[in-house]
Design an enzyme around this catalytic site. Sequence first.
Site: not given
Length: 488
Positions: A35-38, A470, A31
């Site tokens: 960490f954890g990406g996009t 409703h 990596e």
Amino acid sequence: MTHYDLLLIGTGSGNMFLDKRFKGLKTAIAEEWHFGGTCLNVGCIPTKMFVYPATLAEQAAQADRYNLSPTHPQIDWAGLQDRIFSRIDAIESGGRDYRSSDRQPNITVVTEHVHFTGQKSVRTASGEEITADRIVIAAGAHPVVPSIEGLDAARVDEADYPVFTSNTVMRRSGQPRRLVIIGSGIIAMEFAHVFSALGTEVTVLARGARLLGSIDAEAADEFTRIFDSSHSVLHGAQAKHIDVADGEVTLGLEPSGRLGEVDLPETITADGVLIATGRVPNTAELDVAAAGFDVTDGQRLAVDRHQRVLSAGAPVPGVFALGDICSPHQLKHVANHEAKIVGRNLDADVAAGQPGAAREDDLAAVNHHAVPGAVFSSPQVAYLGMSEQEAKGAGHDITVKVQQFSDVAYGWAMADDPGIVKIIADRQSRLILGASIVGHEASMLIQPLIQAMAFGQTADEVATGQYWIHPALPEVVENALLGLEFDD
């Protein structure tokens, strides 16, 4: 050279499957980024943490629609950033520390870029050779930076350069007073909403007539009509050149050629430019060609239904992929699903002994049916399954219903806020083929339709076989379902 039992490349959804099933494997995690990406760092989560206060600010400014005195909240940009990223960064560092600590003695974190040198080998940026019996590729995607005269692509996203992508726009110091957004897709529309609602003067450059052009055409038209009514959008425009001077950006504009003759200003000046023209998988950056892996026309890594990476059309023993680098859906919930499939199949592969020895019957298959998505702009958009055009192209005899939000009582309560629910179904089977919702809380309203498609429920069963509260807003979904016409 260091050899491992397992090499994982990327720590977004790829970090999810690595649990106690694999504690006996000598594992490396490569990596080079966060960490954890996009999703965690620059995508889904922080953007929605900006979207929510932006929506509140927009609602306050438009309160006179509901017979209230409008207000224009003052934005504490630095405070907003701190509230969001103090949480995000703590999660990122916690995940990194966990994988790097003594609690994970079988795992080595490699904090460098790696690229393939063979099917089971990579080289780090510092020159270390790493080999592994099994590899999981979850390296994601990155923003596309188009070629524009005067644009220094190498400096995009640098702190002192006023041209940036979604990777850095939320962390830039100081809210821009004027912002040009190049693009008309999901990322462009979400950030256009965020910044304009928080007080930035935003101009969107859209090459075509429709915004969100990848979704159902009628839904895209509805979104475009609503969005254009309260935002500055230059349709049929593209950037011809970019000049950066004294902290400002001047863009020369030209017709895109998609709309014929258009009336455009020659130039537009702003404090910053956000490039939001799409994302591309990181296959080239990994040099997957050196491994002989197959790549699609869209630069995605080719995988089979078990998420096994393909070479010359055949699975590479012990090599799997997941998420944006290989998926036709650049969506976090899809990447999470694919991570579960990879985890199950990697476990079966390890149990079988040799890489690739697991029986086909022991492997789980990915399910890309009824994949939903959402755009957290203003208005919100949610979409599911086929568009009307795709359903016709697939040969279905379809029935379609478009229901206005203003047709139901809760829509009246919202002072007839614009919005539609569109549902496409097969006339013979009565199954829902796709749906689009444009309007308030679309991302929530679409869930009953996701469930119906996922479990094979017919449209009339969903409409009549349960209670609909409703006068809650989901009645607009109920009425759209009831409006579909089926053969007897």
